[in-house]
Design a protein around this motif. Structure first.
Motif, PDB file in Angstrom:
ATOM      1  N   UNK A  78       0.814  -1.215   0.000  1.00 38.36           N
ATOM      2  CA  UNK A  78       0.000   0.000   0.000  1.00 38.36           C
ATOM      3  C   UNK A  78       0.843   1.257   0.000  1.00 38.36           C
ATOM      4  N   UNK A  79       1.891   1.278   0.822  1.00 41.03           N
ATOM      5  CA  UNK A  79       2.768   2.446   0.898  1.00 41.03           C
ATOM      6  C   UNK A  79       3.500   2.672  -0.428  1.00 41.03           C
ATOM      7  N   UNK A  80       4.034   1.609  -1.006  1.00 39.58           N
ATOM      8  CA  UNK A  80       4.720   1.735  -2.294  1.00 39.58           C
ATOM      9  C   UNK A  80       3.768   2.238  -3.375  1.00 39.58           C
ATOM     10  N   UNK A  81       2.520   1.778  -3.308  1.00 41.58           N
ATOM     11  CA  UNK A  81       1.530   2.202  -4.294  1.00 41.58           C
ATOM     12  C   UNK A  81       1.146   3.656  -4.110  1.00 41.58           C
ATOM     13  N   UNK A  82       1.073   4.111  -2.856  1.00 42.61           N
ATOM     14  CA  UNK A  82       0.819   5.531  -2.611  1.00 42.61           C
ATOM     15  C   UNK A  82       1.927   6.388  -3.219  1.00 42.61           C
ATOM     16  N   UNK A  83       3.134   5.838  -3.268  1.00 43.01           N
ATOM     17  CA  UNK A  83       4.284   6.601  -3.763  1.00 43.01           C
ATOM     18  C   UNK A  83       4.444   6.483  -5.267  1.00 43.01           C
ATOM     19  N   UNK A  84       4.367   5.269  -5.822  1.00 41.37           N
ATOM     20  CA  UNK A  84       4.661   5.064  -7.243  1.00 41.37           C
ATOM     21  C   UNK A  84       3.468   4.584  -8.077  1.00 41.37           C
ATOM     22  N   UNK A  85       2.351   4.372  -7.448  1.00 42.01           N
ATOM     23  CA  UNK A  85       1.172   3.938  -8.192  1.00 42.01           C
ATOM     24  C   UNK A  85       0.952   2.439  -8.101  1.00 42.01           C
ATOM     25  N   UNK A  86      -0.304   2.042  -7.911  1.00 39.97           N
ATOM     26  CA  UNK A  86      -0.628   0.633  -7.760  1.00 39.97           C
ATOM     27  C   UNK A  86      -0.330  -0.190  -8.989  1.00 39.97           C
ATOM     28  N   UNK A  87      -0.489   0.387 -10.181  1.00 41.96           N
ATOM     29  CA  UNK A  87      -0.290  -0.382 -11.407  1.00 41.96           C
ATOM     30  C   UNK A  87       1.165  -0.807 -11.564  1.00 41.96           C
ATOM     31  N   UNK A  88       2.088   0.113 -11.343  1.00 41.31           N
ATOM     32  CA  UNK A  88       3.509  -0.214 -11.509  1.00 41.31           C
ATOM     33  C   UNK A  88       3.960  -1.246 -10.490  1.00 41.31           C
ATOM     34  N   UNK A  89       3.558  -1.079  -9.234  1.00 39.60           N
ATOM     35  CA  UNK A  89       3.946  -2.030  -8.196  1.00 39.60           C
ATOM     36  C   UNK A  89       3.340  -3.401  -8.474  1.00 39.60           C
ATOM     37  N   UNK A  90       2.097  -3.433  -8.940  1.00 42.24           N
ATOM     38  CA  UNK A  90       1.448  -4.704  -9.266  1.00 42.24           C
ATOM     39  C   UNK A  90       2.169  -5.414 -10.403  1.00 42.24           C
ATOM     40  N   UNK A  91       2.551  -4.668 -11.422  1.00 40.40           N
ATOM     41  CA  UNK A  91       3.276  -5.261 -12.561  1.00 40.40           C
ATOM     42  C   UNK A  91       4.593  -5.870 -12.093  1.00 40.40           C
ATOM     43  N   UNK A  92       5.362  -5.117 -11.328  1.00 38.95           N
ATOM     44  CA  UNK A  92       6.648  -5.623 -10.840  1.00 38.95           C
ATOM     45  C   UNK A  92       6.460  -6.853  -9.953  1.00 38.95           C
TER      46      UNK A  92
END
Length: 464
Positions: free
Chosen positions: A294-308
């Motif tokens: 959740x924190x990473x997604x707040x910073x870089x976006x949920x889509x990018x974190x999900x893809x990685x």
């Protein structure tokens, strides 16, 4: 303005977390108090739901409960399935009865499967169908997640939803690790013939959590769903794309969490103590990783974190295949533990996609002249509905994981490799979906985002 509370019941009628003055004055304190108690209730629900992943490690002819590996897999599949099917009605129930009221009920009802399990695990010769019924009743614990997440989603402002939902879900997911750790402690100290000790721990906790929810939680009127909200959410393509991705993240987490001990026994012939020594570690780290997602997604976006995350999960599954081919227990446990961590991160990042997608739609509606208050209220309600739907579909993914593993270990090869190949293929599909739907710039993407949610109106338009 102080939130209005009617004389009967504990309802907060005026709830606007996007209003900074309101949030700092009273909203933040109220939201945090409800979040803490929601985590406690959901945590216990997850523990009761995943109880059978521990109890099957105790079941042996020595205590008069000798079942085959296929029957034990069935005992973990049934509560997973029931919990998944209950998530949608539980998500709706909190919008109908309120967060506090439903938390009290959904926590207290956990006493039924817990007391039944406590009695029958001490009865040698109890037939399989009795435990299947009790396991099905224990599935109610899986529904707590959906109602809890739906409630928490409306309590926090949009810029804090990622970490709030991540903390709520992560604390709940820790229930899987907690009961497995308790199982390890019981086996290590009292031996593998006392499953009742594991169950007995939760009886006072259920009573305590129910009382705290009744005394300290609130019903927030903003969680109420307008008629047809779930049907509207079911027609929205975002619902199904996000649900597919959640099958890959949460479906893997709960499926692996329920089956890991049985996999170690089937793949490497591990003893109950050996299995219990490792089964808690993956769910523990995966649960702790969910707020990180959740924190990473707040910073870089949920889509990018999900893809990685899905790219890494595909590589982690490759490690399982390598460990299986080499017969390496240590590499196998390392690969599975890594997958647990990645599923936790992916759980948080995938859920972050939900409020963002509908908030963007509300922003477009406002720029088109629609009423901002109604547009964003509708976005929050749709987000809550999608959270429930995605949670239900994702939990069904856990059923699929266990069914695939049951077939793999029950087949001629007696190995999990066919299952791991299937999981690898699915993760690659999720990589493509995340990129194509949420990251790639498409000419046809804008009209879908600009669709005005039902229930909004143009500024100055009469209310009908």
């Amino acid at each position: 303005m102080k939130p209005a509370r009617p004389e009967t019941g504990r309802w907060i009628e005026d709830w606007d977390p996007e209003n900074e003055e309101f949030w700092q004055r009273s909203g933040r304190k109220t939201a945090r108090r409800n979040l803490i108690l929601s985590v406690l209730s959901e945590h216990i629900g997850f523990s009761v739901w995943s109880m059978w992943s521990v109890l099957v490690l105790f079941m042996s002819p020595e205590i008069g409960l000798g079942f085959t590996p296929a029957e034990k897999f069935l005992l973990v599949i049934v509560p997973t399935l029931v919990g998944a099917l209950l998530r949608l009605p539980y998500s709706y129930a909190v919008t109908r009865f309120g967060g506090r009221n439903w938390t009290v009920f959904s926590t207290a009802v956990l006493l039924v499967p817990t007391l039944a399990a406590l009695w029958f695990v001490q009865q040698p010769g109890t037939p399989l169908w009795v435990f299947l019924l009790i396991g099905a009743a224990g599935g109610v614990g899986g529904g707590n997640f959906a109602s809890s997440m739906t409630n928490i989603a409306v309590l926090f402002p949009r810029h804090l939803q990622g970490r709030a939902l991540g903390a709520n879900a992560g604390g709940g997911n820790l229930g899987v690790a907690a009961i497995q750790l308790i199982g390890l402690l019981v086996i290590a100290t009292a031996g593998s013939s006392h499953p009742a000790y594991v169950i007995a721990v939760y009886l006072p906790l259920i009573v305590l959590a129910s009382l705290l929810a009744a005394l300290k939680m609130d019903n927030v009127a903003a969680v109420r769903a307008a008629p047809g909200t779930q049907l509207e959410a079911l027609r929205d393509p975002h619902t199904w794309w996000i649900s597919l991705l959640y099958v890959g993240t949460f479906g893997s987490f709960i499926g692996y969490g329920f089956a890991f001990g049985l996999v170690l026994q089937s793949q490497f012939g591990a003893t109950p103590l050996e299995s219990a020594s490792y089964t808690f570690l993956g769910p523990l780290l995966g649960s702790l990783a969910r707020p990180v997602g959740g924190l990473l997604s707040d910073r870089w976006g949920g889509a990018l974190i999900t893809l990685c995350t899905f790219c890494a999960m595909a590589m982690g599954t490759g490690v399982l295949l390598l460990a299986s081919a080499r017969g390496s227990f240590a590499l196998f446990v390392l690969g599975f533990t890594t997958l647990f961590v990645l599923t936790g991160i992916g759980n948080g990042s995938t859920y972050k996609l939900i409020p963002v997608a509908f908030a963007k739609r509300a922003e477009v509606a406002v720029t088109s002249g629609h009423d901002a208050t109604e547009a964003f209220a509708q976005a929050r309600r749709l987000s809550g509905a999608v959270i429930g739907i995605a949670g239900a579909v994702g939990a069904l993914g856990g059923v699929g994981v266990n069914l695939v593993l049951r077939e793999a270990y029950g087949g001629p090869a007696k190995s999990g490799e066919p299952a791991f190949l299937a999981f690898l293929g699915f993760y690659l599909v999720c990589v493509l979906v995340t990129w194509a739907v949420y990251l790639r710039k498409r000419p046809d993407a804008e009209p879908a985002v600009q669709r005005v949610p039902a229930g909004t109106r143009r500024a100055g338009a009469p209310r009908g």
